[in-house]
Design a protein around this motif. Structure first.
Motif, PDB file in Angstrom:
ATOM      1  N   GLU A  65      16.033  47.074  28.805  1.00 40.26           N
ATOM      2  CA  GLU A  65      15.670  48.476  28.963  1.00 40.26           C
ATOM      3  C   GLU A  65      14.298  48.651  29.610  1.00 40.26           C
ATOM      4  OE1 GLU A  65      16.162  50.033  25.031  1.00 40.26           O
ATOM      5  OE2 GLU A  65      18.318  50.232  25.283  1.00 40.26           O
ATOM      6  N   GLN A  66      13.493  47.604  29.625  1.00 43.58           N
ATOM      7  CA  GLN A  66      12.176  47.676  30.216  1.00 43.58           C
ATOM      8  C   GLN A  66      12.222  47.545  31.736  1.00 43.58           C
ATOM      9  OE1 GLN A  66       9.338  48.399  28.390  1.00 43.58           O
ATOM     10  NE2 GLN A  66      10.816  48.700  26.751  1.00 43.58           N
ATOM     11  N   ILE A  67      13.365  47.194  32.293  1.00 44.74           N
ATOM     12  CA  ILE A  67      13.524  47.091  33.734  1.00 44.74           C
ATOM     13  C   ILE A  67      13.901  48.481  34.254  1.00 44.74           C
ATOM     14  CG2 ILE A  67      14.853  46.053  35.615  1.00 44.74           C
ATOM     15  CD1 ILE A  67      15.358  43.665  33.686  1.00 44.74           C
ATOM     16  N   SER A  76      11.100  47.605  38.832  1.00 40.21           N
ATOM     17  CA  SER A  76       9.830  47.295  38.191  1.00 40.21           C
ATOM     18  C   SER A  76      10.107  47.019  36.719  1.00 40.21           C
ATOM     19  CB  SER A  76       8.838  48.457  38.339  1.00 40.21           C
ATOM     20  OG  SER A  76       9.311  49.605  37.680  1.00 40.21           O
ATOM     21  N   THR A  77       9.183  46.355  36.101  1.00 37.45           N
ATOM     22  CA  THR A  77       9.337  46.055  34.679  1.00 37.45           C
ATOM     23  C   THR A  77       8.103  46.495  33.929  1.00 37.45           C
ATOM     24  OG1 THR A  77       8.445  43.829  34.974  1.00 37.45           O
ATOM     25  CG2 THR A  77      10.837  44.055  35.081  1.00 37.45           C
TER      26      THR A  77
END
Length: 84
Positions: A65-67, A76-77
């Motif tokens: 979910e952080q991507i 982006s991450t």
């Protein structure tokens, strides 16, 4: 076959290792190859293994979910921060 009591600490197991041990426990419980006392001990360990697997899956989901993808289609991450 090695006993679960000789296994490493559950928190040190990878998801795959924990799942494999959980599958072995389910097999033993289903085929009735162990006595009642052992069944209770194995069931208890199985609960801990299941919880560990769920935690690992939640962590993986958070990482995914952080991507993010911006409006230009660039990936982006964000730094993954484990909630404890």
């Amino acid at each position: 076959m090695k006993k679960s009591n000789n296994s490493p600490d559950i928190t040190k197991l990878s998801f795959e290792e924990a799942l494999e041990q959980l599958e072995e426990i389910v097999s033993k419980l289903e085929d009735g190859s162990i006595n009642l006392e052992e069944s209770i001990a194995e069931y208890t360990r199985g609960v801990h293994l299941k919880n560990h697997c769920e935690t690992k899956l939640k962590e993986a989901t958070l990482k995914v979910e952080q991507i993010t993808i911006d409006k230009d289609g660039k990936f982006s991450t964000k730094e993954f921060i484990k909630n404890s």
